[in-house]
Design an enzyme around this catalytic site. Structure first.
Site, PDB file in Angstrom:
ATOM      1  N   TYR A 163     -25.013  72.688  34.876  1.00  0.00           N
ATOM      2  CA  TYR A 163     -23.601  72.455  34.554  1.00  0.00           C
ATOM      3  C   TYR A 163     -23.439  71.945  33.129  1.00  0.00           C
ATOM      4  O   TYR A 163     -22.641  72.480  32.350  1.00  0.00           O
ATOM      5  CB  TYR A 163     -23.012  71.454  35.541  1.00  0.00           C
ATOM      6  CG  TYR A 163     -21.523  71.223  35.381  1.00  0.00           C
ATOM      7  CD1 TYR A 163     -20.611  72.251  35.586  1.00  0.00           C
ATOM      8  CD2 TYR A 163     -21.033  69.955  35.056  1.00  0.00           C
ATOM      9  CE1 TYR A 163     -19.243  72.032  35.468  1.00  0.00           C
ATOM     10  CE2 TYR A 163     -19.670  69.730  34.936  1.00  0.00           C
ATOM     11  CZ  TYR A 163     -18.781  70.767  35.134  1.00  0.00           C
ATOM     12  OH  TYR A 163     -17.419  70.544  35.016  1.00  0.00           O
ATOM     13  N   LYS A 167     -21.676  74.217  30.031  1.00  0.00           N
ATOM     14  CA  LYS A 167     -20.464  73.822  29.319  1.00  0.00           C
ATOM     15  C   LYS A 167     -20.736  73.633  27.823  1.00  0.00           C
ATOM     16  O   LYS A 167     -19.871  73.942  26.987  1.00  0.00           O
ATOM     17  CB  LYS A 167     -19.903  72.529  29.919  1.00  0.00           C
ATOM     18  CG  LYS A 167     -19.328  72.700  31.318  1.00  0.00           C
ATOM     19  CD  LYS A 167     -18.137  73.639  31.347  1.00  0.00           C
ATOM     20  CE  LYS A 167     -17.444  73.648  32.703  1.00  0.00           C
ATOM     21  NZ  LYS A 167     -16.274  74.554  32.732  1.00  0.00           N
ATOM     22  N   ARG A 204     -17.868  64.220  45.261  1.00  0.00           N
ATOM     23  CA  ARG A 204     -17.769  63.200  44.218  1.00  0.00           C
ATOM     24  C   ARG A 204     -17.209  61.916  44.811  1.00  0.00           C
ATOM     25  O   ARG A 204     -16.735  61.876  45.941  1.00  0.00           O
ATOM     26  CB  ARG A 204     -16.928  63.718  43.047  1.00  0.00           C
ATOM     27  CG  ARG A 204     -17.695  64.698  42.182  1.00  0.00           C
ATOM     28  CD  ARG A 204     -16.859  65.326  41.083  1.00  0.00           C
ATOM     29  NE  ARG A 204     -15.962  66.350  41.583  1.00  0.00           N
ATOM     30  CZ  ARG A 204     -15.290  67.186  40.797  1.00  0.00           C
ATOM     31  NH1 ARG A 204     -15.410  67.097  39.489  1.00  0.00           N
ATOM     32  NH2 ARG A 204     -14.500  68.111  41.313  1.00  0.00           N
ATOM     33  N   ASN A 208     -15.655  61.189  48.591  1.00  0.00           N
ATOM     34  CA  ASN A 208     -16.663  60.542  49.445  1.00  0.00           C
ATOM     35  C   ASN A 208     -16.143  59.224  50.014  1.00  0.00           C
ATOM     36  O   ASN A 208     -16.203  58.987  51.225  1.00  0.00           O
ATOM     37  CB  ASN A 208     -17.942  60.281  48.657  1.00  0.00           C
ATOM     38  CG  ASN A 208     -18.804  61.520  48.510  1.00  0.00           C
ATOM     39  OD1 ASN A 208     -18.531  62.548  49.109  1.00  0.00           O
ATOM     40  ND2 ASN A 208     -19.849  61.424  47.713  1.00  0.00           N
ATOM     41  N   PHE A 209     -15.650  58.371  49.139  1.00  0.00           N
ATOM     42  CA  PHE A 209     -15.195  57.045  49.572  1.00  0.00           C
ATOM     43  C   PHE A 209     -13.998  57.139  50.509  1.00  0.00           C
ATOM     44  O   PHE A 209     -13.906  56.396  51.497  1.00  0.00           O
ATOM     45  CB  PHE A 209     -14.846  56.180  48.363  1.00  0.00           C
ATOM     46  CG  PHE A 209     -16.048  55.556  47.678  1.00  0.00           C
ATOM     47  CD1 PHE A 209     -17.324  55.793  48.119  1.00  0.00           C
ATOM     48  CD2 PHE A 209     -15.872  54.722  46.580  1.00  0.00           C
ATOM     49  CE1 PHE A 209     -18.430  55.219  47.495  1.00  0.00           C
ATOM     50  CE2 PHE A 209     -16.956  54.131  45.948  1.00  0.00           C
ATOM     51  CZ  PHE A 209     -18.234  54.377  46.400  1.00  0.00           C
ATOM     52  N   TYR A 222     -24.540  54.541  45.015  1.00  0.00           N
ATOM     53  CA  TYR A 222     -25.860  54.888  44.487  1.00  0.00           C
ATOM     54  C   TYR A 222     -26.265  53.903  43.403  1.00  0.00           C
ATOM     55  O   TYR A 222     -25.448  53.508  42.561  1.00  0.00           O
ATOM     56  CB  TYR A 222     -25.842  56.317  43.945  1.00  0.00           C
ATOM     57  CG  TYR A 222     -25.579  57.332  45.031  1.00  0.00           C
ATOM     58  CD1 TYR A 222     -26.600  57.743  45.885  1.00  0.00           C
ATOM     59  CD2 TYR A 222     -24.304  57.860  45.225  1.00  0.00           C
ATOM     60  CE1 TYR A 222     -26.370  58.656  46.902  1.00  0.00           C
ATOM     61  CE2 TYR A 222     -24.060  58.780  46.238  1.00  0.00           C
ATOM     62  CZ  TYR A 222     -25.098  59.164  47.072  1.00  0.00           C
ATOM     63  OH  TYR A 222     -24.857  60.068  48.089  1.00  0.00           O
ATOM     64  N   ASP A 224     -27.210  50.321  41.798  1.00  0.00           N
ATOM     65  CA  ASP A 224     -26.674  48.978  42.046  1.00  0.00           C
ATOM     66  C   ASP A 224     -25.154  48.930  42.033  1.00  0.00           C
ATOM     67  O   ASP A 224     -24.554  47.878  42.276  1.00  0.00           O
ATOM     68  CB  ASP A 224     -27.243  47.979  41.023  1.00  0.00           C
ATOM     69  CG  ASP A 224     -26.923  48.368  39.576  1.00  0.00           C
ATOM     70  OD1 ASP A 224     -26.052  49.244  39.344  1.00  0.00           O
ATOM     71  OD2 ASP A 224     -27.542  47.786  38.655  1.00  0.00           O
ATOM     72  N   ARG A 229     -17.223  54.552  35.729  1.00  0.00           N
ATOM     73  CA  ARG A 229     -16.494  55.811  35.659  1.00  0.00           C
ATOM     74  C   ARG A 229     -15.042  55.498  35.300  1.00  0.00           C
ATOM     75  O   ARG A 229     -14.567  54.379  35.457  1.00  0.00           O
ATOM     76  CB  ARG A 229     -16.534  56.558  37.006  1.00  0.00           C
ATOM     77  CG  ARG A 229     -17.918  56.994  37.456  1.00  0.00           C
ATOM     78  CD  ARG A 229     -18.519  58.071  36.575  1.00  0.00           C
ATOM     79  NE  ARG A 229     -19.794  58.553  37.096  1.00  0.00           N
ATOM     80  CZ  ARG A 229     -20.966  58.026  36.783  1.00  0.00           C
ATOM     81  NH1 ARG A 229     -21.056  56.986  35.946  1.00  0.00           N
ATOM     82  NH2 ARG A 229     -22.079  58.534  37.277  1.00  0.00           N
TER      83      ARG A 229
END
Length: 325
Positions: A163, A167, A204, A208-209, A222, A224, A229
């Site tokens: 990816y 790009k 992502r 996910n959350f 993932y 610690d 972001r």
């Protein structure tokens, strides 16, 4: 021809009707662009092969009189033979790690051959070419926040390279067509974007959350959880794209939200909105996962008077409501 000419003009909302071809039109971002441009009075031709797009996104516009859909893999050509195009917008590509790692060759091809096919079509029609690039061109950055002048820190043979390098090549060939053949280009580097119509299995952190919280599962973090972001709502991105189309500027432009969160902070935000009792489950950090990510949007502010306006809590509220409904 000057690469950095800055001539701000109004958004596409106030322009004459355009004929716009969008590759990846059934994808998350592509479908929102289809909707916006149709609402503005433009004609849209969507192209997708559904490798990561969703047929339900095409069905939203199938009956619209100014929308046409072509099912095709743009890596092998763009079979459009209609009226003169004003823009070719290249948004086709798997964009989440689970998807592009499942289809690494296809991801490289759509970044290479797909981009060239889009550029050839734009050149043949005398149309503008708009490239959706990514913050992943910065890799695991050693400069923070990331300005457009930063060349990046990318592993060219890692699991994410299909990816990242696709790009980076797409940007290179787009600049080559501009410099050597005069194609009127735009390049955006998109930072983490979320909103309605994301695939449930996107993989992502946002989806996910949300899914983990709604299903009563622990939130998977993932490493610690101190990697950072920034999260941009889709409507803010679409506004930035619309504005950039009407400015004569041919170098990359960051479009992202400079509000920076650690993954642990983001997990807490999701917990507060859905399930305060949700547990945090720690797993090993994936290979080459960036430790920090934050856009420098000074250029976008100065060039197109753009910055995000939708807060994380407001945007997440919109998405969570849709997942619940």
């Amino acid at each position: 021809m000057t690469e950095s000419t800055q001539q701000p003009v109004p958004s596409t909302a106030t322009s004459e009707p355009l004929r716009i071809l969008i590759t990846g039109s059934a994808g998350f971002i592509g479908s929102h662009l289809v909707e916006r441009f149709l609402n503005e009075g433009h004609t849209v031709i969507g192209v997708d092969n559904y490798i990561s797009g969703q047929r339900s996104n095409t069905e939203l516009f199938q009956e619209h009189p100014r929308f046409t859909f072509i099912e095709a893999d743009v890596s092998y050509g763009i079979p459009y033979e209609g009226e003169k195009l004003d823009w070719v917008m290249h948004f086709a590509s798997p964009a989440s790690p689970p998807h592009y790692q499942q289809f690494p060759v296809e991801t490289l091809m759509v970044g290479a051959q797909g981009t060239q096919n889009g550029l050839e079509l734009a050149h043949a029609h005398g149309a503008g070419f708009f490239l959706a690039s990514t913050s992943e061109v910065y890799g695991d950055p050693l400069v923070h926040p990331q300005p457009e002048t930063y060349w990046g820190n990318v592993n060219p043979i890692g699991v994410r390279s299909c990816y990242d390098e696709a790009k980076r090549y797409a940007e290179a060939i787009t600049m080559a067509y501009h410099r050597s053949r005069g194609v009127n280009i735009r390049i955006i580097r998109i930072f983490n974007t979320y909103g309605p119509r994301m695939r449930p299995d996107d993989g992502r952190v946002v989806t996910n959350f949300i899914h983990q919280s709604l299903s009563g599962k622990g939130l998977t973090v993932y490493g610690d959880g101190y990697q950072t972001r920034s999260f941009q709502y889709i409507d803010d991105l679409a506004e930035g794209i619309s504005r950039l189309m009407r400015v004569a500027y041919h170098l990359p432009v960051n479009l992202g939200n400079p509000d920076e969160y650690t993954i642990m902070q983001f997990a807490q935000e999701i917990k507060d909105l859905i399930d305060p009792k949700a547990e945090i489950i720690f797993n090993d950090m994936p290979q080459d996962d960036p430790k920090q990510r934050k856009p420098d949007i000074s250029l976008a502010k100065n060039l197109i008077d753009w910055q995000p306006t939708i807060s994380l809590s407001s945007g997440l509220g919109n998405v969570i409501k849709l997942f619940i409904d």
